[in-house]
Design a protein around this motif. Structure first.
Motif, PDB file in Angstrom:
ATOM      1  N   GLY A  98     -26.536  39.226  -3.252  1.00 20.24           N
ATOM      2  CA  GLY A  98     -27.392  40.164  -2.541  1.00 20.24           C
ATOM      3  C   GLY A  98     -28.704  39.612  -2.049  1.00 20.24           C
ATOM      4  O   GLY A  98     -29.603  40.374  -1.696  1.00 20.24           O
ATOM      5  N   TRP A  99     -28.849  38.277  -1.996  1.00 16.27           N
ATOM      6  CA  TRP A  99     -30.086  37.693  -1.479  1.00 16.27           C
ATOM      7  C   TRP A  99     -30.065  37.690   0.047  1.00 16.27           C
ATOM      8  O   TRP A  99     -29.041  37.432   0.677  1.00 16.27           O
ATOM      9  N   LEU A 118     -37.344  41.636   2.774  1.00 17.74           N
ATOM     10  CA  LEU A 118     -36.159  40.888   2.382  1.00 17.74           C
ATOM     11  C   LEU A 118     -36.187  40.553   0.893  1.00 17.74           C
ATOM     12  O   LEU A 118     -37.250  40.437   0.279  1.00 17.74           O
ATOM     13  N   ARG A 119     -34.986  40.399   0.323  1.00 12.79           N
ATOM     14  CA  ARG A 119     -34.866  39.958  -1.066  1.00 12.79           C
ATOM     15  C   ARG A 119     -34.806  38.433  -1.047  1.00 12.79           C
ATOM     16  O   ARG A 119     -33.864  37.849  -0.500  1.00 12.79           O
ATOM     17  N   GLY A 166     -23.553  30.318   2.918  1.00 11.10           N
ATOM     18  CA  GLY A 166     -23.893  31.557   2.232  1.00 11.10           C
ATOM     19  C   GLY A 166     -24.048  31.420   0.743  1.00 11.10           C
ATOM     20  O   GLY A 166     -24.119  32.438   0.026  1.00 11.10           O
ATOM     21  N   GLU A 167     -24.145  30.186   0.237  1.00  8.89           N
ATOM     22  CA  GLU A 167     -24.232  30.016  -1.218  1.00  8.89           C
ATOM     23  C   GLU A 167     -25.041  28.774  -1.582  1.00  8.89           C
ATOM     24  O   GLU A 167     -24.858  27.700  -1.013  1.00  8.89           O
ATOM     25  N   VAL A 168     -25.943  28.949  -2.551  1.00  7.10           N
ATOM     26  CA  VAL A 168     -26.713  27.840  -3.102  1.00  7.10           C
ATOM     27  C   VAL A 168     -26.500  27.812  -4.608  1.00  7.10           C
ATOM     28  O   VAL A 168     -26.654  28.841  -5.285  1.00  7.10           O
ATOM     29  N   ARG A 169     -26.141  26.643  -5.119  1.00  5.29           N
ATOM     30  CA  ARG A 169     -25.972  26.481  -6.555  1.00  5.29           C
ATOM     31  C   ARG A 169     -27.241  25.867  -7.126  1.00  5.29           C
ATOM     32  O   ARG A 169     -27.795  24.938  -6.564  1.00  5.29           O
ATOM     33  N   LEU A 202     -26.212  31.442  -6.092  1.00  7.58           N
ATOM     34  CA  LEU A 202     -26.978  32.419  -5.322  1.00  7.58           C
ATOM     35  C   LEU A 202     -26.264  32.690  -4.004  1.00  7.58           C
ATOM     36  O   LEU A 202     -26.148  31.806  -3.149  1.00  7.58           O
ATOM     37  N   ARG A 203     -25.746  33.898  -3.847  1.00  6.98           N
ATOM     38  CA  ARG A 203     -25.078  34.306  -2.602  1.00  6.98           C
ATOM     39  C   ARG A 203     -26.127  34.898  -1.662  1.00  6.98           C
ATOM     40  O   ARG A 203     -26.885  35.794  -2.054  1.00  6.98           O
TER      41      ARG A 203
END
Length: 466
Positions: A6-7, A30-31, A123-126, A137-138
């Motif tokens: 949900g980021w 924004l989040r 769309g993703e950070v680890r 983090l999605r």
């Protein structure tokens, strides 16, 4: 693995660019998540670059000023000041900045993840955090603001205790008697002034024909003169072949056949973007040879939803510009409209004396065949400079001979980095408020350094009215 979804925006890097983007995005609703590999906020700017080097400059400048003051001269010698003591004081400033910056994240409810961030997809950070946990983090958007680091050629042994770069020089535990600075860019010139201010003999090796050749030639010449006057030997058009280091010092061997010997060497020949080990290969992005990423007018990379700002995209690689790039980029993400560009960035070089400029140089105006004239104010004639004892320097206004429009401001000397903003503000006004008339018709406080604008403007008016 802990999955956090949900980021709206995940930012990599908490330097000026990343911080400004995170705050702007959060204020826009924004989040936001901030990922930084260090456990303290601020990035390279706060811990290794701008803040500590400018804190060092202030302290050294105080020592230099004491030698010019008849009441203080002799109370302290520059050679009595230890490098490690200066570093300790600069660390106090860094700690204060870290606290201020950390509070920004708390007040704006930006979630912090301290650990190594790696992009898995658009769309993703680890994040592998410092507690040994792994986060996924999605997110809808990713912003790369990982900054830069000193360029290190493979044939230079930076593990040797007498070879430093602009990061590791802040860990030097001794005060050398003489120093070689290889690379005469902004950082090399700034540190050369710090060393000479402490009575350290400096060999400044420049691989170009002039110091800081992007500056107005008169300002560059003034810097060269004062560096030499302070005890630096400047060696232009020189390239190294190799470096020999031992327990007693360092020898720099140049292509010209010269061999320079000193207690220590500081390598200051460029910077590289911090784009390694952050997963760019998963996006198909390839940085250039200096680790920098290409972006469009929205600061977006070739991958939709992935942005980059600050030193990692190259020019102008200034903290001030990076801050605005991050802010403008985040504003574009929030609003979806056109993104404001960073233009007319003032140059601030924290040598002793300092240098600042905005607008075009005499060389540029000459090449463009613009009919310009010059207005000058020499600090030695200003009452404020006489009071403070800071008589070295000048303010130069370049203006159009016919319209009197201000085309460039160039300043060398006391408070140059502050003074330039007066001229910058005038240059950004619509006609006819952007001409010499503003300075002539405006009442300045007296005695001040800003009064130099009135003096320079009248000087310029006299030249065109002959």
């Amino acid at each position: 693995m802990d999955i956090s979804s949900g980021w709206d925006l995940v930012v990599l890097g908490s330097g000026p660019a990343g911080e400004a983007a995170a705050m702007q995005a959060a204020k826009g609703g924004l989040r936001v998540a901030m990922v930084d590999r260090d456990d303290q906020m601020g990035g390279n700017c706060t811990h290794w670059g701008t803040i500590p080097s400018k804190a060092l400059r202030h302290q050294v400048r105080q020592v230099v000023r004491s030698q010019r003051n008849p009441l203080l001269r002799g109370l302290i010698s520059p050679r009595q000041v230890r490098w490690q003591d200066l570093i300790q004081r600069s660390r106090e400033v860094v700690d204060s900045q870290v606290q201020v910056r950390t509070d920004f994240y708390v007040r704006n409810r930006v979630r912090l993840f301290n650990g190594q961030g790696r992009i898995e997809s658009a769309g993703e950070v680890r994040v592998d955090d410092q507690a040994g946990r792994q986060w996924s983090l999605r997110t809808r958007n990713i912003l790369i603001a990982t900054g830069s680091r000193p360029y290190r050629p493979a044939d230079v042994d930076f593990d040797h205790p007498r070879i430093y770069d602009s990061d590791t020089i802040l860990e030097m535990k001794h005060t050398p008697r003489n120093m070689i600075v290889y690379g005469a860019g902004v950082i090399g010139c700034e540190y050369s002034c710090l060393f000479t201010g402490l009575g350290i003999r400096v060999d400044l090796v420049n691989n170009r024909q002039h110091l800081l050749d992007f500056l107005d030639a008169e300002i560059s010449d003034a810097l060269s003169y004062h560096l030499r006057d302070q005890g630096a030997t400047i060696r232009h058009s020189e390239e190294y072949t190799h470096i020999e280091a031992d327990d007693d010092g360092v020898t720099l061997v140049l292509r010209s056949g010269k061999r320079l010997r000193a207690d220590a060497l500081m390598w200051s020949n460029g910077r590289s973007g911090n784009t390694q080990n952050i997963g760019l290969e998963n996006l198909g992005l390839k940085p250039n040879s200096r680790g920098q990423l290409a972006v469009d007018e929205r600061y977006q990379t070739e991958v939709a939803g992935v942005y980059a700002v600050g030193d990692v995209i190259g020019w102008p690689s200034l903290a001030s510009a990076s801050y605005d790039q991050g802010r403008f980029c985040a504003q574009g993400i929030v609003e979806g409209g056109p993104v404001k560009q960073v233009t007319d960035v003032p140059t601030g070089i924290y040598t002793i004396p300092g240098i600042s400029s905005v607008g075009r140089t005499e060389q540029e105006l000459t090449e463009a065949r613009v009919p310009y004239e010059v207005g000058q104010a020499f600090f030695k004639n200003l009452a404020r400079a006489q009071i403070t004892g800071e008589r070295v320097g000048m303010l130069k206004i370049l203006f159009h001979r016919e319209t009197l429009e201000v085309l460039g401001i160039h300043c060398f000397g006391y408070q140059a980095m502050e003074i330039v903003h007066v001229g910058q503000a005038v240059m950004r006004q619509p006609a006819p408020n952007n001409t010499l008339h503003y300075f002539v018709d405006t009442t300045f406080n007296y005695p001040t350094m800003a009064e130099g604008y009135r003096v320079a403007a009248i000087n310029g008016m006299n030249r065109v009215s002959r």
